[in-house]
Design a protein around this motif. Structure first.
Motif, PDB file in Angstrom:
ATOM      1  N   GLU A  13       0.572  -1.464  -0.451  1.00  0.00           N
ATOM      2  CA  GLU A  13      -0.402   0.095  -0.257  1.00  0.00           C
ATOM      3  C   GLU A  13       1.217   1.543  -0.177  1.00  0.00           C
ATOM      4  O   GLU A  13       1.367   2.056   1.048  1.00  0.00           O
ATOM      5  CB  GLU A  13      -1.021  -0.123   1.497  1.00  0.00           C
ATOM      6  CG  GLU A  13      -1.540  -1.494   1.342  1.00  0.00           C
ATOM      7  CD  GLU A  13      -2.714  -1.289   1.085  1.00  0.00           C
ATOM      8  OE1 GLU A  13      -3.149  -0.937  -0.394  1.00  0.00           O
ATOM      9  OE2 GLU A  13      -3.783  -2.538   0.691  1.00  0.00           O
ATOM     10  N   GLY A  14       1.060   1.438  -1.035  1.00  0.00           N
ATOM     11  CA  GLY A  14       2.186   3.219  -1.233  1.00  0.00           C
ATOM     12  C   GLY A  14       3.395   2.929  -1.976  1.00  0.00           C
ATOM     13  O   GLY A  14       3.772   2.035  -2.026  1.00  0.00           O
ATOM     14  N   HIS A  15       4.065   3.671  -1.647  1.00  0.00           N
ATOM     15  CA  HIS A  15       5.745   3.895  -1.561  1.00  0.00           C
ATOM     16  C   HIS A  15       6.389   3.776  -0.974  1.00  0.00           C
ATOM     17  O   HIS A  15       6.680   3.857  -0.183  1.00  0.00           O
ATOM     18  CB  HIS A  15       5.747   5.385  -2.494  1.00  0.00           C
ATOM     19  CG  HIS A  15       5.487   5.910  -3.912  1.00  0.00           C
ATOM     20  ND1 HIS A  15       5.096   6.617  -4.394  1.00  0.00           N
ATOM     21  CD2 HIS A  15       3.088   6.966  -3.065  1.00  0.00           C
ATOM     22  CE1 HIS A  15       4.210   7.252  -5.120  1.00  0.00           C
ATOM     23  NE2 HIS A  15       3.460   7.048  -3.961  1.00  0.00           N
ATOM     24  N   CYS A  60      -3.331   7.526   5.877  1.00  0.00           N
ATOM     25  CA  CYS A  60      -3.649   6.499   5.450  1.00  0.00           C
ATOM     26  C   CYS A  60      -4.825   5.685   4.983  1.00  0.00           C
ATOM     27  O   CYS A  60      -5.720   5.798   6.242  1.00  0.00           O
ATOM     28  CB  CYS A  60      -2.582   5.497   6.301  1.00  0.00           C
ATOM     29  SG  CYS A  60      -2.806   3.743   5.195  1.00  0.00           S
ATOM     30  N   ALA A 478       2.333   4.241   2.483  1.00  0.00           N
ATOM     31  CA  ALA A 478       0.950   5.280   2.700  1.00  0.00           C
ATOM     32  C   ALA A 478       1.220   6.191   4.425  1.00  0.00           C
ATOM     33  O   ALA A 478       1.427   7.438   4.320  1.00  0.00           O
ATOM     34  CB  ALA A 478      -0.097   5.689   2.108  1.00  0.00           C
TER      35      ALA A 478
ATOM     36  N   GLN B   8       0.288   7.247  -8.708  1.00  0.00           N
ATOM     37  CA  GLN B   8       0.105   7.442  -7.940  1.00  0.00           C
ATOM     38  C   GLN B   8       0.569   8.433  -6.861  1.00  0.00           C
ATOM     39  O   GLN B   8       1.760   7.778  -6.852  1.00  0.00           O
ATOM     40  CB  GLN B   8      -0.217   6.402  -6.260  1.00  0.00           C
ATOM     41  CG  GLN B   8      -1.470   5.887  -6.640  1.00  0.00           C
ATOM     42  CD  GLN B   8      -2.169   4.362  -5.537  1.00  0.00           C
ATOM     43  OE1 GLN B   8      -0.314   3.533  -6.133  1.00  0.00           O
ATOM     44  NE2 GLN B   8      -3.170   4.483  -5.433  1.00  0.00           N
ATOM     45  N   THR B  11      -0.196  10.876  -1.600  1.00  0.00           N
ATOM     46  CA  THR B  11      -1.992  10.148  -2.046  1.00  0.00           C
ATOM     47  C   THR B  11      -1.733   9.003  -0.748  1.00  0.00           C
ATOM     48  O   THR B  11      -0.689   8.834  -0.497  1.00  0.00           O
ATOM     49  CB  THR B  11      -1.837   8.964  -2.735  1.00  0.00           C
ATOM     50  OG1 THR B  11      -3.302   8.781  -2.211  1.00  0.00           O
ATOM     51  CG2 THR B  11      -1.438   8.455  -3.359  1.00  0.00           C
ATOM     52  N   ASP B  12      -3.117   9.188  -0.068  1.00  0.00           N
ATOM     53  CA  ASP B  12      -2.844   8.230   0.966  1.00  0.00           C
ATOM     54  C   ASP B  12      -3.860   6.862   0.610  1.00  0.00           C
ATOM     55  O   ASP B  12      -3.894   6.274   1.058  1.00  0.00           O
ATOM     56  CB  ASP B  12      -4.268   8.924   2.251  1.00  0.00           C
ATOM     57  CG  ASP B  12      -5.354   8.771   1.877  1.00  0.00           C
ATOM     58  OD1 ASP B  12      -5.163   8.681   0.635  1.00  0.00           O
ATOM     59  OD2 ASP B  12      -6.030   8.833   3.263  1.00  0.00           O
ATOM     60  N   ASN B  13      -4.036   6.914  -0.604  1.00  0.00           N
ATOM     61  CA  ASN B  13      -4.111   5.796  -1.211  1.00  0.00           C
ATOM     62  C   ASN B  13      -5.948   5.650  -0.726  1.00  0.00           C
ATOM     63  O   ASN B  13      -6.144   4.649  -1.346  1.00  0.00           O
ATOM     64  CB  ASN B  13      -3.799   4.029  -0.784  1.00  0.00           C
ATOM     65  CG  ASN B  13      -2.814   2.966  -1.564  1.00  0.00           C
ATOM     66  OD1 ASN B  13      -3.287   3.560  -2.426  1.00  0.00           O
ATOM     67  ND2 ASN B  13      -1.348   3.306  -1.212  1.00  0.00           N
ATOM     68  N   GLY B  14      -6.301   6.325  -0.751  1.00  0.00           N
ATOM     69  CA  GLY B  14      -7.890   5.807  -0.551  1.00  0.00           C
ATOM     70  C   GLY B  14      -9.035   5.249  -0.691  1.00  0.00           C
ATOM     71  O   GLY B  14      -9.550   5.847  -0.874  1.00  0.00           O
ATOM     72  N   ASN B  42      -0.045   0.378  -9.236  1.00  0.00           N
ATOM     73  CA  ASN B  42       1.386  -0.399  -8.158  1.00  0.00           C
ATOM     74  C   ASN B  42       0.227  -0.623  -7.176  1.00  0.00           C
ATOM     75  O   ASN B  42       0.800  -1.780  -7.145  1.00  0.00           O
ATOM     76  CB  ASN B  42       1.673   0.966  -7.266  1.00  0.00           C
ATOM     77  CG  ASN B  42       3.283   1.267  -6.994  1.00  0.00           C
ATOM     78  OD1 ASN B  42       3.652   0.374  -8.250  1.00  0.00           O
ATOM     79  ND2 ASN B  42       3.370   0.551  -6.019  1.00  0.00           N
ATOM     80  N   THR B  43      -1.161  -0.587  -6.341  1.00  0.00           N
ATOM     81  CA  THR B  43      -1.379  -1.578  -5.923  1.00  0.00           C
ATOM     82  C   THR B  43      -2.071  -2.816  -6.189  1.00  0.00           C
ATOM     83  O   THR B  43      -2.020  -4.091  -5.152  1.00  0.00           O
ATOM     84  CB  THR B  43      -2.047  -0.290  -4.538  1.00  0.00           C
ATOM     85  OG1 THR B  43      -1.947   0.371  -3.891  1.00  0.00           O
ATOM     86  CG2 THR B  43      -2.271  -1.898  -3.486  1.00  0.00           C
ATOM     87  N   PHE B  87       8.346  10.228  -5.658  1.00  0.00           N
ATOM     88  CA  PHE B  87       8.955   9.686  -6.742  1.00  0.00           C
ATOM     89  C   PHE B  87       8.428   7.799  -6.991  1.00  0.00           C
ATOM     90  O   PHE B  87       8.177   7.557  -5.651  1.00  0.00           O
ATOM     91  CB  PHE B  87      10.631   9.723  -7.229  1.00  0.00           C
ATOM     92  CG  PHE B  87      11.437   8.592  -6.460  1.00  0.00           C
ATOM     93  CD1 PHE B  87      11.473   9.099  -4.714  1.00  0.00           C
ATOM     94  CD2 PHE B  87      11.599   7.389  -6.312  1.00  0.00           C
ATOM     95  CE1 PHE B  87      12.965   8.520  -3.891  1.00  0.00           C
ATOM     96  CE2 PHE B  87      12.659   6.484  -5.495  1.00  0.00           C
ATOM     97  CZ  PHE B  87      13.198   7.582  -4.363  1.00  0.00           C
TER      98      PHE B  87
END
Ligand code: SF4
Ligand code: SF4
Lengths: 495, 306
Positions: A13-15, A60, A478, B8, B11-14, B42-43, B87
Motif C-alpha cells: 500500500e503506497g510508495h 493512510c 502511505a 499515485q 496520496t494516502d491510497n484512500g 501500483n497497489t 517518486f
C-alpha cells in the motif's frame, strides 16, 4: 557483487523503494527506502486539537480507522473523556471490520498473487495456486474483492463511509437502531460465507478449536474440504515452497494492545516480547534519526518530545523514515506480534516450530482474522441501542495525550501536546515505521531489513524470495509519515 | 481495449481503496464488458520494478495509445523544485506526469489531492504540492491553465476525500461512451458537484435544520450545523443523495460534513467542528434570521435532541 534495484515495489500500500546487495545468490545488505513525504506533523501545528481527528486519518487510506482510533484515544486522554460501553463497542466494531478487510486484502490481493509466481511453475500445486491466487482472475482473489466490499458496507452503516469516517473523543457520534444492527449482521453472514467456504473449508468455530500444530494436522486429515481450502492449501504447500525458511526477523515483538473495553482492558493485550514477555512501558519508545534525513538531536528521543526537522545531506543517511526502537531494540509489529503477546497457543506453537518467518507471519495473520471475525459478531450482538453511545469530554488548554492502538499491520501511536488550547506538537509513529525502519544509532538494521538480509535469490530478474519477505510484513508506506527519498544524484535541502 | 494508467502521487491510497468498492459496473464488468485494461496501478500490479517502468515508457514514447490517465494524489514540486518528495523508480512523480499527460486522451484527477492539492498542499505546504490542473480554488496547478488532453479537454476533476467510486465509475463510462460530460466551474462533472446539489440535500437531519433544533454535542439527534460545524450546506456534492458504500453518509452517522470535496479543503473547513458562518453563501441574511425565529416557534413537539 550486484546491486539490484527493485523499485518500485508494487502490491504494497503506497510508495516503497528497496535496494538490496546480492553476493553469491544471497542478500548481503538491504535498504528500505520510503518514497513519500507529506509532512502531516508540520501541518497540524497550531490547529484546534479536534482537527487532528479529521486530518490524521488521511495519513493512510488503507488503515484510516486505526488513525481515527489513535487520534480519538489521544484526545480521550488529553480531554478527560468518559466513554459509555456502546462507545467502546462501536469503535471496536469499526476498527475490527477495517482490520479484517485489510487482512483479506493483504492475503488475496497483495500477498496471494506471489504464490502464482513463475518460480513455482514446476511445482505440482502450481495449477491450483494459479487458478485461485492469480491477480484479478484467480477465483479466490475475485471472491475476496467482493467480500471486501461487503465489509465496507458494514463499516458505512456505523461510520457513514469507508474510507475516512471520523471518531470523536468521548465515544461514538452515531446512534444506530436495532435495524442497523440486524442489517450489519446479515451482511456479515455473507462475508462469513466466503471465510468459511473458501478460506477455511470449515466453520469459524471449528477452526478456532485448533490450539496447536498437532490439532492443525488433525484438522487437515479430518475432511477433504479442510485440506483443499485456501488455508489448507497454504498450510500444506507453504513449507514446500520454502516460505518457512524466509524472512526471519529480529524476534522482538511489540503490541500496543487494541480493542479497548469499558473495563479498562484491551481485547488483545499490550506488551513487548524479546524471548520473555514484558508489560508495555510507552516511555521506552524512542525514535532515532542517525540514518534518516532529520536533524536536531542525537540518539533516541521519545515522541512526546519528538522533533521533525527535515535535513538532507549526502553521506551515511539513506532514508527519510525515522527509526523507532523499544528499549533500544528493533521490534516487529503486526498480527504475529499481537498473537504472540496475547499468548495465542496456536501461534506460539507455530513460532516455536518455524520461527518468525514468512510462513508463520502469514498464518498468524489468517488466524487473527478468524478470531477477529468471531469477535466482531459478538460485539455486534452486545450493542444496546437504547443506551448512550457518547459520554463527554472537557476542553482544558494545557495538556498532553497519548493514543495507542493497533492497525492491521501493527502498533500505531499518536502523541499530542496542547498549549493554549491549540496543538503545540503532534507526533505519529506508524506500524510501518517500526517494520520498515532503517538502521538505528547503534547501526542495528530495522526488522524488514534484517529479515531480507541473508535471503537467497535464485533468479536476479525475479527476486520473488525478497518480495515474499517484504510483503509478509504488509508494509504500508502511505503510512510512513516522515518519508522522503531524494536520490543520490540530486542535491536536496529540505527546509 | 481501453488502456488505463492509474498513477499515485502524494496520496494516502484512500481513493484507490474507495474505487475498489465500485459496484455498477464492478471491476470485472469494467474489464470484461467495457474492455478496460489497467496497464499500471501500483497497489494491484502483478509485476514490479523494471516491467512497470517499461510499460510507462511505452506510453510516453507513444508506442501504445494512452486512453485514460487517472491521477490520484497531489503533485509535490519540492523540495527545491526537484519534485523528489515523491517518486516512482527513476523519476519524480511530477516528471512522470509531465511526460504522460501530453499522451493521454483523457485525464481524470481523482480525489481532492489530485484535483486541488488537499492536505499535502495545506499551509505551510512543506513539499510545494499542488493539484494536477488546479491549486485550491485557482486554475493552473501543475499542468497549467492551457493544458488540454488529446481529446481537447481540460483535466476532469473528481474531488472528494476520498472520491466516491460512483463519481469515478460513471465519469469513466460516460467518457468511454463518447458522451459529453458537463463540468462545473471547477471542472468537475455537474452530475455530482453541480451548483444546485449540496450535502445538505437529502440529509435526514433536514427537519431539525428547518425547525432550528441544533445538536449540542456529539450523539445528539439535532442538526450538526450550529454547534458542530457541519459544512453540508456549503458543500456541493451528492453524498446524502447517492449514499456511501450503498448504505449511509457522515451526517447520517452523526458526523458533521467536513466539506472534503471543496477546492479549499482542508483549510477552508478548519476548525472542522466550528461553524464557518451563520448564513450560507447566497442566502438572504435578514429574512433568514427572521424566518428562523418563526420556525423555532413552529417546531413540533416530537423534534428533540434526545
Ligand atoms: S483525496 Fe483524500 S482519500 Fe483521496 S488520496 Fe487524497 S487524502 Fe486520500
Ligand atoms: S447535519 Fe449538515 S447536512 Fe444535515 S441538515 Fe444539518 S447542516 Fe444539513
Amino acid at each position: 557483487m550486484a546491486e539490484i534495484d527493485l523499485s518500485p515495489i508494487t502490491r504494497i500500500e503506497g510508495h516503497l523503494d528497496f535496494k538490496i546487495n546480492v553476493e553469491e545468490g544471497k542478500v548481503t545488505d538491504a535498504k528500505a527506502i520510503g518514497a513519500l513525504f507529506r509532512g502531516f506533523e508540520i501541518i497540524l501545528k497550531g490547529r484546534d486539537p479536534l482537527d487532528a481527528l479529521v486530518i490524521t486519518p488521511r495519513i493512510c487510506g488503507v488503515c484510516p480507522t486505526s488513525h481515527n482510533d489513535a487520534s480519538a484515544r489521544a484526545l480521550d486522554d488529553a480531554l478527560n473523556a468518559s466513554i459509555p460501553e456502546n462507545g467502546y463497542l462501536m469503535r471496536s466494531i469499526l476498527l475490527g471490520v477495517e482490520n479484517l478487510m485489510s487482512h483479506a486484502a493483504h492475503t488475496y490481493v497483495l500477498f496471494g498473487p506471489d504464490l502464482a509466481n513463475k518460480k513455482y511453475e514446476k511445482h505440482e500445486a502450481y495449477p491450483e495456486l494459479a487458478r485461485r491466487f492469480a491477480p484479478i482472475t484467480g477465483t479466490s482473489y475475485k471472491g475476496a474483492v467482493f467480500a471486501r466490499i461487503k465489509l465496507d458496507e458494514i463499516f458505512a452503516i456505523f461510520g457513514g463511509k469507508h474510507p475516512h469516517t471520523t471518531f470523536v473523543p468521548g465515544g461514538a457520534p452515531v446512534r444506530p437502531q436495532l435495524s442497523d444492527i440486524t442489517k450489519a449482521l446479515s451482511i456479515f453472514m455473507q462475508v462469513q460465507d466466503f471465510l468459511e467456504n473458501v478460506t477455511l473449508g470449515c466453520s469459524i468455530e471449528r477452526w478456532l478449536e485448533n490450539r496447536s500444530l498437532k490439532d492443525v494436522q488433525k484438522w487437515l486429515e479430518e475432511d477433504e474440504r479442510h485440506a483443499n481450502s485456501d488455508l489448507g492449501l497454504f498450510i500444506r504447500y507453504g513449507p514446500e515452497l520454502g516460505l518457512d525458511k524466509l524472512g526471519r526477523g529480529p524476534g522482538n515483538f511489540l503490541s500496543y494492545g487494541v480493542y479497548a473495553q469499558a473495563d479498562g482492558k484491551n481485547w488483545l493485550p499490550a506488551g513487548f516480547y524479546d524471548g520473555k514477555h514484558h508489560t508495555l512501558d510507552q516511555s521506552k519508545i524512542e525514535e532515532h534519526i542517525k540514518y534518516s534525513w532529520y536533524t536536531g538531536y542525537e540518539g533516541g528521543r521519545h515522541p512526546m518530545e519528538g522533533i521533525t526537522e527535515p535535513y538532507y545531506e549526502e553521506g551515511e543517511k539513506y532514508t527519510w523514515a525515522k527509526c523507532p526502537r523499544y528499549d533500544g531494540k528493533p521490534a516487529e509489529v503486526g498480527p504475529l506480534a499481537r498473537m504472540i503477546i496475547d499468548k495465542d497457543p496456536l501461534v506460539l506453537d507455530l513460532a516455536k516450530e518455524y520461527g518468525p518467518c514468512v510462513y508463520t507471519r502469514v498464518l498468524a495473520r489468517l488466524h487473527e482474522a478468524v478470531r477477529l471475525a468471531a469477535k466482531i459478531k459478538e460485539w455486534l450482538l452486545e450493542i444496546d441501542p437504547a443506551k448512550p453511545f457518547f459520554g463527554s469530554y472537557e476542553r482544558p488548554s494545557n495538556v498532553e495525550g497519548i493514543g495507542l492502538t493497533e492497525a492491521a499491520r501493527g502498533a500505531l501511536g499518536h502523541w499530542v501536546r496542547i498549549r493554549d488550547g491549540k496543538i503545540d506538537n503532534y507526533q505519529v509513529i506508524t506500524p510501518t515505521a517500526w517494520n520498515v525502519s532503517p538502521k538505528d544509532s547503534n547501526d542495528v538494521h530495522g526488522p524488514i531489513e534484517q529479515a531480507v538480509i541473508g535471503t537467497p535469490v535464485e533468479d536476479e530478474d525475479n527476486p520473488i524470495e525478497v518480495q515474499h519477505v517484504i510483503r509478509s510484513y504488509d508494509p504500508c508506506i502511505a503510512c510512513t509519515v516522515h518519508v522522503i527519498t531524494p536520490r543520490k544524484s540530486y542535491k536536496l535541502k529540505v527546509v | 481495449m481501453v488502456n488505463v494508467v492509474w498513477m499515485q502521487g502524494a496520496t494516502d491510497n484512500g481513493c484507490l481503496v474507495s474505487f475498489l468498492n465500485m459496484q455498477q459496473p464492478d471491476v470485472y464488468q469494467a474489464i470484461e464488458k467495457l474492455g478496460v485494461s489497467i496497464s499500471y496501478q501500483n497497489t494491484i500490479n502483478p509485476t514490479s520494478g523494471k516491467d512497470v517502468i517499461a510499460t510507462l515508457e511505452k506510453y510516453i514514447a507513444g508506442e501504445e495509445q494512452l486512453d485514460v490517465l487517472i491521477i490520484e494524489g497531489a503533485i509535490p514540486r519540492g523540495p527545491n523544485g526537484t519534485g523528489m518528495a515523491c517518486f516512482i523508480g527513476p523519476k519524480s512523480f511530477a516528471q512522470w506526469i509531465s511526460e504522460l499527460a501530453p499522451q493521454a486522451h483523457y485525464v481524470l484527477a481523482v480525489g481532492t489531492c489530485a484535483a486541488f492539492g488537499n492536505i499535502p498542499a495545506a499551509e505551510p505546504n512543506p513539499t510545494d504540492a499542488t493539484g494536477v490542473q488546479w491549486h485550491k480554488t485557482e486554475m493552473g496547478g501543475f499542468l497549467g491553465k492551457e493544458y488540454r488532453s488529446k481529446a481537447g479537454l481540460p483535466v476532469i476533476n473528481i474531488s472528494g476525500c476520498p472520491a466516491h467510486p460512483d463519481w469515478v465509475a460513471q465519469t469513466l463510462v460516460a467518457v468511454l461512451l463518447g458522451k459529453n460530460v458537463e463540468l462545473d466551474k471547477y471542472n468537475r462533472p455537474k452530475d455530482f458537484f453541480g451548483e444546485e446539489i449540496t450535502v445538505h440535500d437529502g440529509c435526514p437531519r433536514n427537519e431539525y435544520y428547518a425547525f432550528k433544533v441544533a445538536a449540542e454535542k456529539f450523539g445528539d439527534k439535532g442538526c450538526l450545523y450550529m454547534n458542530l460545524g457541519c459544512k453540508g450546506p456549503h458543500t456541493h456534492s451528492d453524498c446524502n443523495r447517492r449514499l456511501w458504500n450503498r448504505q449511509s453518509s457522515l451526517t447520517r452517522c452523526g458526523i458533521p460534513c467536513h466539506g472534503c470535496t471543496n477546492p479549499d479543503f482542508p483549510e477552508g473547513s478548519m476548525p472542522f467542528f466550528q461553524r464557518r458562518r451563520l448564513v450560507v453563501e447566497g442566502w438572504k441574511v435578514v429574512p433568514y434570521i427572521i424566518g428562523s425565529g418563526f420556525m423555532k416557534l413552529a417546531k413540533p413537539e416530537r423534534l428533540k435532541n434526545e
